[in-house]
Each structure stands twice: as structure tokens, then as C-alpha cells.
Design a protein around this motif. Structure first.
Motif, PDB file in Angstrom:
ATOM      1  N   TYR A  33       0.339  -5.720   1.145  1.00  0.00           N
ATOM      2  CA  TYR A  33      -0.044  -7.090   0.813  1.00  0.00           C
ATOM      3  C   TYR A  33      -0.454  -7.801   2.102  1.00  0.00           C
ATOM      4  O   TYR A  33       0.159  -7.610   3.147  1.00  0.00           O
ATOM      5  CB  TYR A  33       1.132  -7.858   0.189  1.00  0.00           C
ATOM      6  CG  TYR A  33       1.855  -7.104  -0.901  1.00  0.00           C
ATOM      7  CD1 TYR A  33       2.827  -6.152  -0.582  1.00  0.00           C
ATOM      8  CD2 TYR A  33       1.587  -7.334  -2.246  1.00  0.00           C
ATOM      9  CE1 TYR A  33       3.491  -5.447  -1.568  1.00  0.00           C
ATOM     10  CE2 TYR A  33       2.256  -6.635  -3.237  1.00  0.00           C
ATOM     11  CZ  TYR A  33       3.205  -5.692  -2.891  1.00  0.00           C
ATOM     12  OH  TYR A  33       3.859  -4.993  -3.867  1.00  0.00           O
ATOM     13  N   TYR A  48      -3.634  -7.591  -2.569  1.00  0.00           N
ATOM     14  CA  TYR A  48      -2.627  -6.549  -2.800  1.00  0.00           C
ATOM     15  C   TYR A  48      -3.377  -5.239  -2.983  1.00  0.00           C
ATOM     16  O   TYR A  48      -4.281  -5.145  -3.820  1.00  0.00           O
ATOM     17  CB  TYR A  48      -1.801  -6.930  -4.022  1.00  0.00           C
ATOM     18  CG  TYR A  48      -0.962  -5.853  -4.682  1.00  0.00           C
ATOM     19  CD1 TYR A  48      -0.751  -5.898  -6.057  1.00  0.00           C
ATOM     20  CD2 TYR A  48      -0.340  -4.842  -3.950  1.00  0.00           C
ATOM     21  CE1 TYR A  48       0.039  -4.952  -6.691  1.00  0.00           C
ATOM     22  CE2 TYR A  48       0.440  -3.889  -4.580  1.00  0.00           C
ATOM     23  CZ  TYR A  48       0.623  -3.950  -5.954  1.00  0.00           C
ATOM     24  OH  TYR A  48       1.406  -3.012  -6.572  1.00  0.00           O
ATOM     25  N   ILE A  55      -5.741  -3.912  -5.887  1.00  0.00           N
ATOM     26  CA  ILE A  55      -5.085  -4.214  -7.158  1.00  0.00           C
ATOM     27  C   ILE A  55      -5.306  -5.685  -7.541  1.00  0.00           C
ATOM     28  O   ILE A  55      -5.561  -5.999  -8.699  1.00  0.00           O
ATOM     29  CB  ILE A  55      -3.573  -3.934  -7.089  1.00  0.00           C
ATOM     30  CG1 ILE A  55      -3.303  -2.506  -6.606  1.00  0.00           C
ATOM     31  CG2 ILE A  55      -2.920  -4.193  -8.444  1.00  0.00           C
ATOM     32  CD1 ILE A  55      -3.952  -1.436  -7.461  1.00  0.00           C
ATOM     33  N   ASP A  56      -5.203  -6.574  -6.569  1.00  0.00           N
ATOM     34  CA  ASP A  56      -5.331  -7.999  -6.839  1.00  0.00           C
ATOM     35  C   ASP A  56      -5.889  -8.668  -5.596  1.00  0.00           C
ATOM     36  O   ASP A  56      -5.248  -8.631  -4.562  1.00  0.00           O
ATOM     37  CB  ASP A  56      -3.963  -8.587  -7.211  1.00  0.00           C
ATOM     38  CG  ASP A  56      -4.004 -10.059  -7.592  1.00  0.00           C
ATOM     39  OD1 ASP A  56      -4.976 -10.757  -7.246  1.00  0.00           O
ATOM     40  OD2 ASP A  56      -3.044 -10.535  -8.227  1.00  0.00           O
TER      41      ASP A  56
END
Lengths: 115, 114
Positions: A33, A48, A55-56
Motif C-alpha cells: 500500500y 493498493y 487492486i485499488d
């Protein structure tokens, strides 16, 4: 037993240059992160990643910022054409699982100063 | 409205007293709650996590969670000067958000004076 390693610890760039920040997660951690901390503000989520996957990235500015976590090597946060407002501490964190069930282990941060 | 809100302080308590740090959050679907401590110029360090309503104790630290009131607190008993730091409340797992990220409050600066 190394923790999360970030480098450089301090980076000075002039406006318009590129900044590359690197992060090696703790051994055995596959979740990375990136957070940004502006002076007098809290940590703000940026992105992330797991190995080879984003992922994000809902916290990433739409332009100039990118992140990767290749199969081999550290995760890299790249800021192109830096501006003074990019001056901040950039923290990387890792976890063995998703943060839902685990804790985040933070690196010491990379402090970017844009002149 | 901020997603996670803390009093920025500074909160000043005498050595040996109880320090009480508070945090409210806006996403009712949040599932996991954390307290991090950050010394000046250093990285955040997890000191407490709590997932269900009630109290959780670990040494001099007690975390309290009330999901109905959307409220999390951290009590530090027998405060020491070495507890002087910024305390960050963090929340994750709300509806519609990735489990992969924490939302932090702006932090409360705690000063414990001898």
C-alpha cells in the motif's frame, strides 16, 4: 529480519522532474500500500497492489502518478513532472494478507521536496 | 463531513494520568478499527486493533468500540512521557470500499508532561 524498506529516504526534485520512490515489503508479504502524508494532515490512501496487479488505485491522482509492483523487485511509485504540491512524505506499507484481517507494517517513508 | 474524525489536540496530560483519545467515523458499514502511534518524523506503528463492540485491553492501552454510535476510543493508563506522539485512528472494510485500504483520521497530538 528486515522490515519494510523504502528508498530514498529524502528526495529533492525541481518542478517538472520525475520522482521514483521504491518500496520492498517485509519478507512473506504480498500486499503493498502507498499512502501520502501532507504537512499537518493525516495519511491518505493512494494505491493498493499485489504482485503484478493493481487492486485499488482510487486514491491516486488521475495524472502524473503511477504505481507498480512487478513480479521481481520492489514496488515503485512514480511521479512525473512534479509540482510543489507533491511535496510530502510518502509511506509504503505491507501486510501478509489484506488489511481486513491484518495489520499494516509501515516503512520509514520517503520525503519528497519539490523546489 | 470527514470520513474519520479526531480532535487534533494537542491533548496534554500529566505523567501517570489517563489519556483519552476519541474518534468518530461516517461509514456505518466499517468493520475493522485500528489505532496507530506516530512519533515525529517516524512511521506509523500499530498499537491496537478492534473488530467488535466493547473493550479490548492490552497492557496500558484499552480500545473501545461502539458501532451504533460510530465511535472508537483509546485510553492510555499511567501515561508516560514516552507516550507523547500523534495517535491516528484508522478504519477499514466499509461498504463499497476495498478491504485493501485504511481511512485515517488527521491524528491527535498527545503530550505527556512530567
Amino acid at each position: 529480519n528486515a522490515g519494510v524498506m523504502q528508498n530514498p529516504r529524502h528526495l529533492v526534485r525541481r518542478r517538472g522532474q520525475e520522482a521514483r520512490l521504491r518500496c520492498s515489503p517485509m519478507k512473506g508479504h504480498s500486499h503493498v500500500y502507498w499512502y501520502r502524508q501532507l504537512p499537518e494532515e493525516g495519511l491518505k490512501f493512494m494505491v493498493y497492489l499485489q504482485k503484478e496487479n493493481i487492486i485499488d488505485e482510487s486514491g491516486m491522482p488521475k495524472e502524473r502518478f503511477s504505481a507498480e509492483f512487478p513480479k521481481e523487485g520492489p514496488s515503485i511509485l512514480r511521479i512525473q513532472q512534479v509540482v510543489r504540491g507533491d511535496s510530502a512524505a510518502y509511506f509504503c506499507a505491507s501486510s501478509p494478507t489484506g488489511v481486513e484481517t491484518g495489520e499494516l507494517f509501515f516503512g520509514e517513508g520517503s520525503r519528497l521536496t519539490v523546489l | 463531513q470527514k470520513e474519520v474524525e479526531q480532535n487534533s489536540g494537542p491533548l496534554s496530560v500529566p505523567e501517570g494520568a489517563i489519556a483519552s483519545l476519541n474518534c468518530t467515523y461516517s461509514d456505518r458499514g466499517s468493520q475493522s478499527f485500528f489505532w496507530y502511534r506516530q512519533y515525529s518524523g517516524k512511521s506509523p506503528e500499530l498499537i491496537m486493533s478492534i473488530y467488535s463492540n466493547g473493550d479490548k485491553e492490552d497492557g496500558r492501552f484499552t480500545a473501545q468500540l461502539n458501532k451504533a454510535s460510530q465511535y472508537v476510543s483509546l485510553l492510555i493508563r499511567d501515561s508516560q512521557p514516552s507516550d507523547s506522539a500523534t495517535y491516528l485512528c484508522a478504519v477499514s472494510g466499509g461498504g463499497g470500499t476495498s478491504y485493501g485500504k485504511l481511512t485515517f483520521g488527521q491524528g491527535t497530538i498527545l503530550t505527556v508532561h512530567p
